[in-house]
Design a protein around this motif. Structure first.
Motif, short mmCIF file in Angstrom:
data_model
loop_
_atom_site.label_atom_id
_atom_site.label_comp_id
_atom_site.label_asym_id
_atom_site.label_seq_id
_atom_site.Cartn_x
_atom_site.Cartn_y
_atom_site.Cartn_z
N SER A 222 0.76 -1.14 0.00
CA SER A 222 0.02 0.14 0.08
C SER A 222 0.73 1.41 0.13
N SER A 223 0.24 2.43 -0.42
CA SER A 223 1.16 3.66 -0.28
C SER A 223 1.45 3.98 0.90
N SER A 224 0.61 3.77 1.87
CA SER A 224 1.05 4.06 3.39
C SER A 224 2.34 2.99 3.89
N ARG A 227 5.56 4.31 1.81
CA ARG A 227 6.03 5.81 2.36
C ARG A 227 6.63 5.44 3.68
N TYR A 228 6.26 4.45 4.54
CA TYR A 228 6.95 4.12 5.90
C TYR A 228 8.25 3.70 5.50
N ASP A 242 2.35 5.18 -4.84
CA ASP A 242 1.01 5.16 -5.39
C ASP A 242 0.68 4.46 -6.69
#
Length: 458
Positions: A222-224, A227-228, A242
Motif C-alpha cells: 500500500s501507499s502508506s 511511504r513508511y 501510489d
C-alpha cells in the motif's frame, strides 16, 4: 572478481542488530553468486520450479490456513478486502508463478555483459560490464506469489535477497521458501544464504537500519506502507508509493472497445496497482459511451462516483469529491470525470496521477501520439488495458516491483533493473603523464563494437 565487499566500517545501528549474522551470510553468498556460471543459475531455477510443483499440496494448505485467519481480520476491519484478494494462492496462481520461474530461466543472463569496449590507446582497453547489485531487502504485503518472482530474479541476477512478506501470508511464505530451499539444495554449487525469509516486523525495522550492508530496499504494498519504508531508511529505495492510474476515453474512441477496456482495466483484478482508479471521458462521446459503461461496470459490482457533468447524464452516480481524484481504491470503486479536450485530460493526469500507468482509447492517431509523448508515466498505453503493466506480460519473466521514479529502472523491474555496471581498465603500465606532457600522446578512443554483448561468465 567479486561484486560485494565488506563495509570498511560497520554502521553503528548494525552492530547490535539481530539480523547482522543473516546479512553477513547474504553478503558472503553474494560474493559467490556474482560470478556463478549461467548454467548453474539456470539449474538452480529449474530445481526451484520442480520443487514448487512437488510441494504444491503443502503450499496450498498453508495458504488456506492464512486465508482462514485473514477472513477473520477482514470481518474485524483489520485487513482490507483487496489485501485478502491478493493473498489467495490457488493451483493456477502457483502454476503461473512456476511458469514465471521458467521464463526467467530462458532469458539471457544479464550479468557479465559488455556494454562498452573502447581502446583508449594501443594496449589500454576500457570495458563497462554488468554486475549484480549485491544484497537486496524486499518487503511486500499480501501476495505470497511475489516471493517466487523475486527469488527467481535474484537467482538469475546473482543477487542475495532478504524477503519479508506480510504477516497475513506468513504460512504461505514459509511453505514457498521451504520448497525453494529444497530445490536449491539439489544444486551444491549454489551457495546457502543467498535467499532468506524474514518473519517479524522487528526484523524489518532492523533491516532498514543496515545502511552499508544492504544495497537496495524494494517495498511492495500500500501507499502508506511504501511511504513508511521510504521515510525510515537511508538505504536506497526502489518502488512506488501510489498506483493511481487513469483511462481516458477520447472523443474519437471506438465505444465498444472503450467499454471493454474500461471493464478490464478496472475489474479484471481491482486490487492490483495497475487497475484504473479514475475514468476520464471526453464530453463529445460521453452521451454514447457513459450509459453503456455504467451499466457494464455495475454488472461487475463497481461503485461509481461522478462529477456534476457525468451526473447530468447518469443522475444516480454518487457525487465525486476532490478526494476521489487523489484516491487509490484498490477495490471495485471508480471515479468518473468529464473533460472537454485532450489537453484537459493530460492536465488532470499530470495533477493527480502517480506516474504509474496511463491509457488512452482513441482512433485518432495524432491524439494517441500526443498522449504517448506528453503523459509522464512509467507506462503509457494506446487502446490497451492498463493491466498489461506487468513484468511477466512484458516478457521480463517476473518483476520485483514497479518503479515510478524517472531515473532508471522505471516501470516493471526485472532482470536489467537488478544489475549495475562497473568500468574496468586494462593497460600495460600506461601513465597519465604520457598523455599530458608537452609532447602528449594522443588518445585513439576506438570502439570495439564487434566485441559488445559478450559475457564475462561461462
Amino acid at each position: 572478481m567479486s561484486l560485494v565487499t565488506d563495509s570498511p566500517s560497520l554502521p553503528e545501528a548494525a552492530a547490535d542488530s539481530p539480523l547482522l549474522a543473516q546479512v553477513q551470510l547474504a553478503r558472503a553468498a553474494a560474493r559467490r553468486t556474482a560470478t556463478l556460471p549461467t548454467a548453474i543459475k539456470n539449474a538452480a531455477l529449474e530445481a526451484m520450479a520442480t520443487a514448487l510443483l512437488e510441494h504444491q499440496e503443502a503450499i496450498l494448505a498453508a495458504n488456506q490456513a492464512d486465508l482462514e485467519q485473514a477472513a477473520e481480520q477482514v470481518k474485524a476491519g483489520e485487513l482490507s478486502a483487496s489485501a485478502y484478494a491478493r493473498l489467495k494462492l490457488d493451483a493456477q496462481k502457483l502454476a503461473d508463478a512456476v511458469a514465471g520461474v521458467r521464463q526467467v530461466l530462458r532469458l539471457p543472463d544479464p550479468v557479465g555483459q559488455a556494454l562498452l569496449i573502447r581502446e583508449l590507446d594501443e594496449g589500454l582497453v576500457l570495458e563497462r560490464r554488468t554486475y549484480p547489485l549485491g544484497v537486496l531487502g524486499v518487503i511486500f504485503e499480501s501476495r505470497p506469489d511475489a516471493l517466487v518472482q523475486i527469488a527467481a530474479l535474484a537467482v538469475k541476477t546473482g543477487n542475495s535477497v532478504l524477503l519479508k512478506g506480510g504477516s497475513e501470508g506468513l504460512c504461505s511464505c514459509q511453505a514457498l521458501m521451504a520448497a525453494i530451499q529444497a530445490g536449491l539444495q539439489q544444486i551444491p554449487e549454489f551457495p546457502q544464504g543467498s535467499l532468506q525469509l524474514l518473519t517479524s516486523r522487528a526484523e524489518v525495522k532492523a533491516l532498514l537500519q543496515l545502511e552499508g550492508l544492504v544495497d537496495l530496499i524494494i517495498p511492495r504494498g500500500s501507499s502508506s506502507f511504501v511511504r513508511y519504508i521510504m521515510e525510515n531508511t537511508r538505504i536506497p529505495v526502489l518502488g512506488h508509493a501510489d498506483g493511481l492510474c487513469h483511462l481516458y476515453v477520447d472523443r474519437a474512441a471506438d465505444v465498444d472497445m472503450a467499454v471493454r477496456l474500461t471493464l478490464d482495466s478496472k475489474t479484471q483484478y481491482p486490487a492490483a496497482c495497475n487497475a484504473i482508479e479514475t475514468l476520464l471521458v471526453h464530453a463529445e462521446i460521453a452521451p454514447r459511451f457513459l450509459p453503456l459503461a455504467v451499466q457494464a461496470l455495475r454488472e461487475k459490482g463497481v461503485e461509481l462516483r461522478g462529477d456534476p457533468r457525468c451526473r447530468q447524464l447518469v443522475p444516480d452516480l454518487i457525487p465525486a469529491s476532490e478526494a476521489d481524484w487523489r484516491t487509490e481504491y484498490a477495490d471495485l470503486i471508480l471515479a468518473i470525470k468529464m473533460v472537454d479536450s485532450l489537453d484537459e485530460a493530460i492536465a488532470h493526469i499530470e495533477r493527480y496521477g502517480s506516474r504509474h500507468t496511463e491509457a488512452i482509447v482513441t482512433e485518432d492517431a495524432a491524439a494517441a501520439q500526443r498522449f504517448l509523448d506528453e503523459v509522464d508515466a512509467a507506462g503509457v498505453f494506446h487502446n490497451a488495458s492498463t493491466r498489461f503493466a506487468d513484468g511477466f506480460r512484458y516478457g521480463l519473466g517476473a518483476e520485483v516491483g514497479i518503479s515510478t521514479q524517472k531515473l532508471p529502472p522505471r516501470g516493471p523491474v526485472g532482470l536489467e533493473g537488478l544489475v549495475t555496471y562497473r568500468y574496468q581498465l586494462r593497460g600495460r603500465g600506461h601513465l597519465v603523464a604520457d598523455y599530458t606532457a608537452p609532447q602528449a600522446r594522443p588518445f585513439q578512443h576506438r570502439d570495439r563494437r564487434d566485441r559488445l554483448n559478450t559475457t564475462g561468465l561461462s
